[in-house]
Design a protein around this motif. Structure first.
Motif, PDB file in Angstrom:
ATOM      1  N   LEU A 134       0.828  -1.210   0.000  1.00 31.12           N
ATOM      2  CA  LEU A 134       0.000   0.000   0.000  1.00 31.12           C
ATOM      3  C   LEU A 134       0.857   1.253   0.000  1.00 31.12           C
ATOM      4  O   LEU A 134       0.505   2.249  -0.620  1.00 31.12           O
ATOM      5  CB  LEU A 134      -0.960  -0.012   1.184  1.00 31.12           C
ATOM      6  N   SER A 155     -22.610  -4.822   6.451  1.00 27.35           N
ATOM      7  CA  SER A 155     -22.655  -3.361   6.369  1.00 27.35           C
ATOM      8  C   SER A 155     -23.572  -2.913   5.235  1.00 27.35           C
ATOM      9  O   SER A 155     -24.217  -1.877   5.340  1.00 27.35           O
ATOM     10  CB  SER A 155     -21.249  -2.796   6.201  1.00 27.35           C
ATOM     11  N   ALA A 207     -17.095   1.602   4.758  1.00 26.77           N
ATOM     12  CA  ALA A 207     -17.190   2.182   3.425  1.00 26.77           C
ATOM     13  C   ALA A 207     -18.605   2.153   2.866  1.00 26.77           C
ATOM     14  O   ALA A 207     -19.211   3.189   2.611  1.00 26.77           O
ATOM     15  CB  ALA A 207     -16.232   1.454   2.478  1.00 26.77           C
ATOM     16  N   LEU A 208     -19.147   0.951   2.699  1.00 23.82           N
ATOM     17  CA  LEU A 208     -20.344   0.832   1.871  1.00 23.82           C
ATOM     18  C   LEU A 208     -21.586   1.408   2.523  1.00 23.82           C
ATOM     19  O   LEU A 208     -22.370   2.093   1.873  1.00 23.82           O
ATOM     20  CB  LEU A 208     -20.569  -0.634   1.505  1.00 23.82           C
ATOM     21  N   ILE A 262     -13.035   6.053  -2.390  1.00 22.19           N
ATOM     22  CA  ILE A 262     -12.359   4.889  -2.989  1.00 22.19           C
ATOM     23  C   ILE A 262     -13.387   3.996  -3.674  1.00 22.19           C
ATOM     24  O   ILE A 262     -13.228   3.580  -4.818  1.00 22.19           O
ATOM     25  CB  ILE A 262     -11.581   4.099  -1.911  1.00 22.19           C
ATOM     26  N   VAL A 263     -14.480   3.707  -2.953  1.00 21.60           N
ATOM     27  CA  VAL A 263     -15.504   2.825  -3.505  1.00 21.60           C
ATOM     28  C   VAL A 263     -16.089   3.425  -4.783  1.00 21.60           C
ATOM     29  O   VAL A 263     -16.268   2.733  -5.788  1.00 21.60           O
ATOM     30  CB  VAL A 263     -16.625   2.591  -2.467  1.00 21.60           C
ATOM     31  N   MET A 282     -12.830   3.901  -7.694  1.00 20.28           N
ATOM     32  CA  MET A 282     -11.785   2.920  -8.012  1.00 20.28           C
ATOM     33  C   MET A 282     -12.129   2.133  -9.270  1.00 20.28           C
ATOM     34  O   MET A 282     -11.246   1.812 -10.075  1.00 20.28           O
ATOM     35  CB  MET A 282     -11.595   1.972  -6.831  1.00 20.28           C
ATOM     36  N   PHE A 290      -5.180   5.241  -4.036  1.00 22.29           N
ATOM     37  CA  PHE A 290      -4.272   4.406  -3.234  1.00 22.29           C
ATOM     38  C   PHE A 290      -3.676   5.209  -2.080  1.00 22.29           C
ATOM     39  O   PHE A 290      -3.465   4.680  -0.991  1.00 22.29           O
ATOM     40  CB  PHE A 290      -3.161   3.828  -4.117  1.00 22.29           C
ATOM     41  N   ALA A 331      -6.111   5.137   0.610  1.00 19.83           N
ATOM     42  CA  ALA A 331      -6.103   3.834   1.285  1.00 19.83           C
ATOM     43  C   ALA A 331      -4.918   3.749   2.243  1.00 19.83           C
ATOM     44  O   ALA A 331      -5.046   3.263   3.374  1.00 19.83           O
ATOM     45  CB  ALA A 331      -6.041   2.708   0.254  1.00 19.83           C
ATOM     46  N   LEU A 343      -8.230  -3.094  -1.549  1.00 14.63           N
ATOM     47  CA  LEU A 343      -7.255  -2.507  -2.464  1.00 14.63           C
ATOM     48  C   LEU A 343      -5.930  -3.258  -2.416  1.00 14.63           C
ATOM     49  O   LEU A 343      -5.267  -3.424  -3.436  1.00 14.63           O
ATOM     50  CB  LEU A 343      -7.015  -1.025  -2.126  1.00 14.63           C
ATOM     51  N   LEU A 389      -6.465  -6.045  -4.592  1.00 15.82           N
ATOM     52  CA  LEU A 389      -6.444  -5.564  -5.980  1.00 15.82           C
ATOM     53  C   LEU A 389      -5.001  -5.447  -6.477  1.00 15.82           C
ATOM     54  O   LEU A 389      -4.668  -5.899  -7.575  1.00 15.82           O
ATOM     55  CB  LEU A 389      -7.146  -4.201  -6.052  1.00 15.82           C
ATOM     56  N   ALA A 394     -17.031  -4.817   1.169  1.00 20.10           N
ATOM     57  CA  ALA A 394     -16.094  -3.862   0.575  1.00 20.10           C
ATOM     58  C   ALA A 394     -14.815  -4.546   0.109  1.00 20.10           C
ATOM     59  O   ALA A 394     -14.281  -4.227  -0.955  1.00 20.10           O
ATOM     60  CB  ALA A 394     -15.773  -2.758   1.579  1.00 20.10           C
ATOM     61  N   ILE A 432     -15.257  -6.205  -3.526  1.00 22.51           N
ATOM     62  CA  ILE A 432     -15.629  -5.501  -4.757  1.00 22.51           C
ATOM     63  C   ILE A 432     -14.474  -5.497  -5.754  1.00 22.51           C
ATOM     64  O   ILE A 432     -14.660  -5.771  -6.945  1.00 22.51           O
ATOM     65  CB  ILE A 432     -16.050  -4.059  -4.427  1.00 22.51           C
ATOM     66  N   TYR A 433     -13.256  -5.216  -5.257  1.00 21.48           N
ATOM     67  CA  TYR A 433     -12.115  -5.132  -6.166  1.00 21.48           C
ATOM     68  C   TYR A 433     -11.214  -6.359  -6.090  1.00 21.48           C
ATOM     69  O   TYR A 433     -10.063  -6.316  -6.505  1.00 21.48           O
ATOM     70  CB  TYR A 433     -11.331  -3.848  -5.880  1.00 21.48           C
TER      71      TYR A 433
END
Lengths: 299, 304, 262
Positions: A42, A128, A227-228, A255-256, A259, A273, A276, B135, B138, B224, B227-228
């Protein structure tokens, strides 16, 4: 003299012992490896924005102009959004969660406790997206109807959804913290003529302070990383929100949202990124804070 | 028999703020009860509302048919399949690694740098936001390994996310086994590993099973992170039910999100309502079975 | 039972009058029909083998059992003639007048000062100067002042076990109770700390009525004016300490005193 049968048997047992020990050790080491890999990958993707695209960290952290196509990936609006929804979540969910923790550890009749424990476990298990769906179909219309918001989507809606989502974390950790206070201290207070509430407020809560701090920090961690559910109700508008009912966006929701359409190697992708990576640093900082709080209480 | 109370007796309340304190106590007690019952009520409202929204959507067709991209009438069959498929894959990776690490930390590790590093990493892993772990998946599985979106990639990312919880369950389960049992076994000349395998692990099977099922209930709702990594699509037609771990595998929870936010179908709201209800029911089934099984196992292993 | 009659010639007025007291843990009866008078400004010791119910008995005297679900108390305990188990009696106000010191020192995880002024504070005293006075008076009476006067703002958990127990006594004295219940207050302490606590108890009876549970007969003999003997939930005998120890009326008391029970 030890008989030969026993001797060979036990030497085989010792070989097994070292193998088992090695395998178990490797599994533990895997945890370190995994975390290291996450940080390295990351970081390497998240720092491209600064080292490959040569955008200054200040332009990323300090600007609210999110226009990656014109090399201006200002994330301030998302940072403010994240902090704002987290703040609402903890301000609403924190005291309520601690109150239920107090109830479960001090007041609950056993029968009621045995109903509430599974109920809280189910609240943890509800995905979630289902919370998001409830926010979308139940809460947003209510807010639209009663508070005069146009869409019902915004900071307040997201904050309320999050405050419910962090409840189980705060409840169970604060219950544990309060239960770990020795019962003798509680008795001492009652024997001095304190009421139950005085005992809770003046003795139990202070004595469980560090555990309660941890409960709140982990509640914050859960809220800032969600997030969601947030994305489904916050309205997703990349501006610094001007009011509780205004739509906003957070680091996670951004991001969601983007991306999926980000070109590999684009400034947009790099900036996502970077967000993140920023979230990862926040998570690690919160864990460091938790360990500090626990260590302080051990002294 | 009770003698009559002398009227000259000192009253119990001396110079004190007793009535005020009693009031504060009553108010606080009332508030705490309200908060607690509020939580139960909240859950009841959630369940009732999702039933109200989704009950009419659910049919055999809805539960088994493949989803539709554009027209109405799509089902969630492959999504349900994928949810369980990815869950099983995840558990296959998570359970051995997490129990092994948990056993090491609980039974072998001494306080020190290694131990505290593992603890710190486990706590950090547990705190990493789901989307951030997505991520990472990903980057590794899609960009570096070029797998594209796959069930396997999703399961591996989920594994990292859920390792710490299962490690904790393992450690707590092992800790619940009385020290005397370990000593009894060691005193017979058993090695530590023999003791763990034959005495300690069987002794903690009930909390372990309960814990694994509860965590499974959470894994199946994770969204979440997928998804990726596992993607937002299923293979078209019959091949949607796909055992190949290298195929894209949209799960039910991802489907709920995707249909709402990006879907084109006219009946997106119905599909959302139905999916939300099915997810809730799955979570309820997992929780109830964890409880029943946990109780049964502990009765079985502790001799009633 | 003849032997449970109150002491025939009370030197002082009766402070606490226990009548037909029964305590149940669920189905199990831990105290059976106990009756006794506790005289004012005297030390009354409760002795007996472990598990005989003496701790259960003393916890019934300020309604501590109310805190444990599943424990039921039947009978009467009268403080200056008024039944503390009567209707509409708030146990909180009872505990204000009947303080308790526990087996193990249980200071709050707060400063020494905060520990002592806790009681007065929750009872509504907020004047800082008065609180400081109360703190000093309590600590002096608990013979702890000289040892801690320079470190009142340090954590009470840093004190030694004996000091912690005297702090707990100071904490009780600060709310000015009339009766002090002590449940084996020295059992977790070393001999020197124990003798300090014993000296203190001798001082306290000038102003307070003291009831003390002890597992040590020597301790009962040294500090108490009256002694009652419990066995398996029965109050076997009560009398002046010298009577009970030198000419017990009941065979079972004699057996215990002479060491024929564990």
């Amino acid at each position: 003299m030890v008989g030969p049968v026993i001797a060979t048997h036990s030497s085989r047992a010792h070989v097994q012992e070292s193998i088992a020990r090695g395998v178990l050790l490797a599994a533990s080491a895997f945890v370190i490896l995994a975390m290291a890999a996450i940080v390295v990958y990351l970081a390497s993707e998240g720092l491209r924005l600064f080292f490959v695209d040569h955008i200054s960290p200040l332009a990323f952290l300090g600007s609210a102009a999110f226009e990656p196509d014109s090399r201006s990936p200002g994330a301030l609006a998302f940072i403010v959004g994240s902090l704002a929804v987290t703040f609402f979540a903890i301000v609403m969910g924190g005291p309520l969660g601690i109150a239920v923790g107090i109830f479960l550890s001090q007041l609950a009749p056993p029968r009621l406790g045995s109903i509430m424990k599974p109920a809280i476990e189910i609240l943890v298990g509800i995905p979630s997206v289902v919370y998001g769906w409830l926010g979308l179909t139940l809460l947003a219309p209510l807010i639209r109807l009663h508070l005069g918001s146009q869409t019902g989507f915004g900071l307040l809606t997201a904050g309320i959804v999050l405050s419910i989502m962090i409840l189980p974390t705060v409840i169970s950790l604060s219950e544990d913290a309060l239960k770990s206070v020795p019962v003798t201290i509680k008795e001492a207070s009652m024997a001095l003529g304190a009421t139950r509430w005085q005992t809770i407020f003046h003795v139990l809560l202070p004595a469980a302070r560090s555990g309660l701090t941890v409960a709140l920090i982990l509640g914050i961690a859960r809220a800032i990383g969600e997030a969601l559910a947030v994305q489904m109700v916050i309205g997703n508008s990349a501006v610094i929100p001007q009011g509780l009912l205004n739509p906003a966006a957070t680091l996670t929701t951004e991001i969601v949202t983007d991306m999926g359409s980000a070109q590999q190697g684009s400034v947009l992708q790099h900036s996502l990124f970077s967000m993140a990576f920023l979230l990862l640093l926040i998570a690690m900082a919160l864990i460091t804070l938790v360990r500090w709080a626990l260590k302080r209480s051990a002294l | 028999m009770t003698a009559t109370t002398p009227s000259t007796a000192t009253p119990f309340v001396r110079k004190d703020n007793a009535s005020q304190r009693r009031l504060a106590d009553a108010v606080a007690t009332g508030l705490l009860w309200t908060a607690a019952l509020g939580i139960v009520l909240l859950l009841a409202v959630f369940i009732g509302y999702l039933l109200y929204l989704g009950a009419h959507v659910i049919s055999w067709h809805f539960l088994t048919a493949p989803p539709s991209e554009i027209s109405a009438g799509g089902g969630i069959g492959p999504e349900i399949f994928n949810s369980f498929y990815i869950l099983v894959l995840t558990l296959i990776f998570t359970v051995p690694v997490a129990t092994a690490a948990g056993i090491y930390l609980q039974e072998y590790a001494r306080p020190g740098l290694f131990n505290s590093t593992v603890q710190f990493c486990a706590e950090s892993l547990a705190t990493i936001p789901s989307i951030v772990m997505g991520l990472f998946g990903l980057i590794v599985f899609v960009q570096v390994l070029h797998w594209h979106f796959t069930a396997l990639g999703g399961a591996l990312a989920l594994t990292l996310l859920n390792l710490p919880a299962l490690m904790r369950v393992t450690q707590e389960g092992l800790a619940s086994v009385p020290q005397a049992l370990r000593e009894g076994s060691m005193a017979l000349g058993a090695t530590k590993w023999q003791t763990i395998r034959r005495v300690v692990l069987p002794g903690s099977i009930a909390p372990l099973t309960t814990g694994i099922i509860l965590i499974a209930g959470r894994i199946i709702g994770e969204t979440a992170v997928l998804i990726y990594t596992a993607g937002v699509s299923v293979s078209p037609g019959r091949s949607a039910f796909n055992w190949n771990p290298f195929h894209p595998a949209e799960t039910l929870s991802v489907h709920l999100w995707y249909t709402h936010s990006e879907g084109l179908v006219p009946d997106a709201v119905d599909i959302g309502n139905g999916s939300a209800l099915v997810l809730l029911l799955i979570v309820l089934v997992f929780n109830i079975s964890a409880r029943i099984l946990g109780r049964g196992l502990s009765r079985h292993f502790t001799g009633k | 039972m003849l032997s449970t009659e109150p002491v025939t010639t009370p030197v002082r007025a009766t402070k606490l009058e226990v009548k037909d007291l029964n305590v149940f843990y669920g189905e199990f009866q831990a105290i059976k029909d106990a009756s006794m008078d506790v005289p004012e400004n005297r030390v009354t010791a409760l002795i007996g083998p472990s598990g005989c119910g003496k701790s259960t008995f003393i916890r019934a005297l300020n309604r501590m059992h109310d805190l444990s679900p599943g424990v039921t108390v039947k009978g009467h305990v009268r403080l200056d003639g008024q039944d503390i188990y009567g209707k509409d009696v708030d146990p909180v106000t009872i505990r204000h007048r009947i303080g308790m010191v526990f087996q193990r020192p249980n200071p709050f995880p707060k400063t020494i000062y905060e520990n002592v002024v806790y009681g007065p504070k929750i009872h509504g005293l907020s004047d800082r100067r008065k609180l400081a006075e109360v703190c000093e008076r309590g600590l002096r009476r608990a013979a702890l002042w000289d040892e801690v006067k320079d470190r009142l703002n340090e954590s009470a958990l840093d004190l030694s076990g004996g000091q912690q127990q005297r702090l707990c006594i100071a904490r009780v004295l600060a709310v000015e109770p009339e009766v002090i219940l002590m449940d084996e207050p020295a059992s977790a302490l070393d001999p020197i700390a124990t003798s300090k606590i014993e000296d203190l108890i001798g001082e306290l009876k000038r102003d307070y009525t003291v009831v003390i549970v002890t597992h040590s007969m020597q301790q009962a003999a040294r500090i108490s004016d009256f002694t009652s003997f419990f066995l398996l939930g029965d109050l076997i005998e009560i009398g002046t300490t010298s009577e009970v120890f030198t000419k017990p009326k009941d065979k079972r008391t004699e057996d215990y005193i002479t060491g024929r029970y564990g």
